[in-house]
Scaffold this motif. Structure first.
Motif, PDB file in Angstrom:
ATOM      1  N   SER A 150       6.395   9.282  -1.834  1.00 42.55           N
ATOM      2  CA  SER A 150       5.644   9.608  -0.515  1.00 42.55           C
ATOM      3  C   SER A 150       5.722   8.450   0.262  1.00 42.55           C
ATOM      4  CB  SER A 150       4.388   9.908  -0.727  1.00 42.55           C
ATOM      5  OG  SER A 150       3.683   8.937  -1.333  1.00 42.55           O
ATOM      6  N   SER A 151       4.971   8.476   1.462  1.00 39.81           N
ATOM      7  CA  SER A 151       4.975   6.899   2.298  1.00 39.81           C
ATOM      8  C   SER A 151       3.642   6.394   2.157  1.00 39.81           C
ATOM      9  CB  SER A 151       5.160   7.557   3.919  1.00 39.81           C
ATOM     10  OG  SER A 151       4.314   8.378   4.020  1.00 39.81           O
ATOM     11  N   GLY A 152       2.918   6.929   1.207  1.00 42.55           N
ATOM     12  CA  GLY A 152       1.670   6.201   0.642  1.00 42.55           C
ATOM     13  C   GLY A 152       0.577   6.626   1.966  1.00 42.55           C
ATOM     14  N   HIS A 153      -0.426   5.664   2.173  1.00 39.91           N
ATOM     15  CA  HIS A 153      -1.497   5.950   2.997  1.00 39.91           C
ATOM     16  C   HIS A 153      -0.878   5.781   4.286  1.00 39.91           C
ATOM     17  CE1 HIS A 153      -5.741   4.770   4.413  1.00 39.91           C
ATOM     18  NE2 HIS A 153      -5.375   6.097   4.862  1.00 39.91           N
ATOM     19  N   SER A 154      -0.481   6.922   5.174  1.00 41.41           N
ATOM     20  CA  SER A 154       0.047   6.838   6.367  1.00 41.41           C
ATOM     21  C   SER A 154      -0.103   8.109   7.133  1.00 41.41           C
ATOM     22  CB  SER A 154       1.594   6.692   6.077  1.00 41.41           C
ATOM     23  OG  SER A 154       2.522   7.086   7.513  1.00 41.41           O
ATOM     24  N   HIS A 155      -0.720   8.144   8.364  1.00 46.98           N
ATOM     25  CA  HIS A 155      -1.188   9.240   8.870  1.00 46.98           C
ATOM     26  C   HIS A 155      -1.181   9.041  10.318  1.00 46.98           C
ATOM     27  CE1 HIS A 155      -5.382   7.869   8.988  1.00 46.98           C
ATOM     28  NE2 HIS A 155      -5.279   7.862   7.594  1.00 46.98           N
ATOM     29  N   GLY A 156      -0.490   7.862  10.846  1.00 45.97           N
ATOM     30  CA  GLY A 156       0.230   7.973  12.437  1.00 45.97           C
ATOM     31  C   GLY A 156      -1.078   6.938  12.932  1.00 45.97           C
ATOM     32  N   GLY A 157      -1.582   6.063  12.260  1.00 47.17           N
ATOM     33  CA  GLY A 157      -2.592   5.315  12.858  1.00 47.17           C
ATOM     34  C   GLY A 157      -3.913   5.417  12.560  1.00 47.17           C
ATOM     35  N   GLY A 158      -4.851   4.384  12.745  1.00 49.03           N
ATOM     36  CA  GLY A 158      -6.179   4.732  12.234  1.00 49.03           C
ATOM     37  C   GLY A 158      -6.305   4.343  10.520  1.00 49.03           C
ATOM     38  N   GLU A 159      -5.356   4.126   9.917  1.00 49.41           N
ATOM     39  CA  GLU A 159      -5.598   3.912   8.431  1.00 49.41           C
ATOM     40  C   GLU A 159      -6.396   2.606   8.323  1.00 49.41           C
ATOM     41  OE1 GLU A 159      -1.619   5.684   9.106  1.00 49.41           O
ATOM     42  OE2 GLU A 159      -2.630   4.238   9.905  1.00 49.41           O
ATOM     43  N   THR A 160      -7.231   2.518   7.243  1.00 49.26           N
ATOM     44  CA  THR A 160      -7.747   1.324   6.949  1.00 49.26           C
ATOM     45  C   THR A 160      -7.485   1.143   5.294  1.00 49.26           C
ATOM     46  OG1 THR A 160      -9.935   2.610   6.425  1.00 49.26           O
ATOM     47  CG2 THR A 160      -9.829   1.591   8.341  1.00 49.26           C
ATOM     48  N   GLY A 161      -7.744  -0.095   4.731  1.00 48.40           N
ATOM     49  CA  GLY A 161      -7.753  -0.315   3.593  1.00 48.40           C
ATOM     50  C   GLY A 161      -8.079   0.873   2.550  1.00 48.40           C
ATOM     51  N   ALA A 162      -7.215   1.385   1.670  1.00 45.72           N
ATOM     52  CA  ALA A 162      -7.629   2.356   0.710  1.00 45.72           C
ATOM     53  C   ALA A 162      -8.200   1.790  -0.454  1.00 45.72           C
ATOM     54  CB  ALA A 162      -6.538   3.225   0.520  1.00 45.72           C
ATOM     55  N   HIS A 163      -8.887   2.220  -1.299  1.00 45.43           N
ATOM     56  CA  HIS A 163      -9.252   1.772  -2.430  1.00 45.43           C
ATOM     57  C   HIS A 163      -8.351   2.037  -3.472  1.00 45.43           C
ATOM     58  CE1 HIS A 163     -13.727   1.587  -1.639  1.00 45.43           C
ATOM     59  NE2 HIS A 163     -13.256   2.823  -0.856  1.00 45.43           N
ATOM     60  N   GLU A 164      -7.984   0.964  -4.339  1.00 44.43           N
ATOM     61  CA  GLU A 164      -7.016   1.088  -5.296  1.00 44.43           C
ATOM     62  C   GLU A 164      -7.596   1.659  -6.532  1.00 44.43           C
ATOM     63  OE1 GLU A 164      -3.800   0.525  -4.678  1.00 44.43           O
ATOM     64  OE2 GLU A 164      -4.173  -0.494  -2.840  1.00 44.43           O
ATOM     65  N   HIS A 165      -6.902   2.857  -6.968  1.00 45.22           N
ATOM     66  CA  HIS A 165      -7.285   3.484  -8.183  1.00 45.22           C
ATOM     67  C   HIS A 165      -6.146   3.352  -9.228  1.00 45.22           C
ATOM     68  CE1 HIS A 165     -10.772   5.266  -6.338  1.00 45.22           C
ATOM     69  NE2 HIS A 165      -9.926   5.189  -5.320  1.00 45.22           N
ATOM     70  N   SER A 166      -6.055   2.329 -10.133  1.00 45.54           N
ATOM     71  CA  SER A 166      -4.921   2.173 -11.102  1.00 45.54           C
ATOM     72  C   SER A 166      -5.512   2.888 -12.477  1.00 45.54           C
ATOM     73  CB  SER A 166      -4.621   0.583 -11.398  1.00 45.54           C
ATOM     74  OG  SER A 166      -5.830   0.061 -11.679  1.00 45.54           O
ATOM     75  N   HIS A 167      -5.736   4.043 -12.322  1.00 47.39           N
ATOM     76  CA  HIS A 167      -6.334   4.778 -13.253  1.00 47.39           C
ATOM     77  C   HIS A 167      -5.183   5.301 -14.441  1.00 47.39           C
ATOM     78  CE1 HIS A 167      -9.995   4.790 -11.551  1.00 47.39           C
ATOM     79  NE2 HIS A 167      -9.494   5.195 -10.331  1.00 47.39           N
ATOM     80  N   SER A 168      -5.161   5.034 -15.681  1.00 43.67           N
ATOM     81  CA  SER A 168      -4.304   5.668 -16.744  1.00 43.67           C
ATOM     82  C   SER A 168      -4.778   6.726 -16.936  1.00 43.67           C
ATOM     83  CB  SER A 168      -4.277   4.405 -17.655  1.00 43.67           C
ATOM     84  OG  SER A 168      -5.559   4.252 -18.525  1.00 43.67           O
TER      85      SER A 168
END
Length: 265
Positions: A150-168
């Motif tokens: 995927s393109s990750g956190h991307s929805h045409g603008g207005g994105e802010t820093g997402a919480h990182e969830h490195s859950h195994s």
């Protein structure tokens, strides 16, 4: 009147860790379902079968939703445990696409569910709704593979820093586990080490610190001065040295051959 007195009294426990009475919960649940159904029924559902749309929606879901709604193989998170009513685990529950779209766009009052429509266009929200139709059929490996594409956190603008969830699988953990302790310890220890490496300057000594132990060059110079003065007076050569406890002691020294005294002449 009675209702107003009850509200003003503060007797009702508003805490999220104190569940509603069963009748209260049933009423609110029915209110929720009917409100969503009535409004979602008016929506026109686009084609959600496009793999590109599903993959694009997966990136935003991973960035914005798994903290509450989880992902395949992920254990309950701090948020999913603490919210009340508990958010649904969308990796195991199927949601109608029109319901998913309406809730993602408008949110739900007093539930912790944001109105993502304030920062996302409808096309991106439909992509997330398309992904939610696929999500319950994915295992952890398939989910990770789709996120990677995927393109990750991307929805045409207005994105802010997402919480990182490195859950195994089977656990939930923070990326910054243990960092606080490392910073708190290493930084102070390093600062202290630097101070230990640099002895206090004369400016840092108190005015009464006159018995401070002299450095090696100073002690040697004092000895030479004492010996020189003794030569001039014809008295026995004496030298002085200071002990670690600060006491000063004088004692005679044997004359040495100038050629072998270790000094440059």
């Amino acid at each position: 009147m009675a209702a107003g007195v009850f509200v003003w009294s503060g007797l009702y426990n508003i805490g999220a860790d104190d569940p509603h009475f069963r009748p209260t919960y049933a009423i609110l649940e029915t209110l929720l379902d009917r409100s969503i159904e009535t409004r979602a029924a008016k929506l026109e559902i686009p084609d959600l079968s496009d793999p590109a749309k599903i993959t694009q929606g997966a990136g935003n879901y991973n960035a914005m939703c798994i903290g509450c709604h989880l992902s395949p193989g992920m254990a309950d998170s701090e948020l999913s445990k603490g919210l009340y009513p508990a958010p649904p685990n969308l990796s195991t529950e199927v949601v109608k696409p029109e319901h998913a779209f309406w809730v993602i766009k408008h949110g739900i009052k007093a539930s912790g569910m944001p109105a993502w429509g304030k920062s996302m266009g409808d096309d991106y929200i439909w992509n997330m709704a398309a992904f939610l139709q696929k999500l319950p059929s994915l295992d952890a490996a398939e989910y990770k593979a789709m996120i990677a594409q995927s393109s990750g956190h991307s929805h045409g603008g207005g994105e802010t820093g997402a919480h990182e969830h490195s859950h195994s699988e089977g656990e939930a953990q923070h990326d910054d586990d243990g960092q606080d302790g490392g910073h708190a310890g290493s930084g102070l220890d390093e600062h202290a080490d630097k101070h230990e490496m640099h002895p206090q300057s004369d400016e840092g000594k108190s005015s009464g610190d006159t018995d401070a132990m002299p450095s090696a060059p100073e002690a040697h110079e004092q000895s030479e001065v004492a010996a020189s003065e003794s030569d001039k007076t014809g008295e026995e050569l004496m030298t002085k040295h200071r002990h670690a406890d600060g006491t000063l002691e004088s004692h005679p020294v044997k004359p040495t051959d100038p050629a072998n005294d270790g000094h440059k002449h």
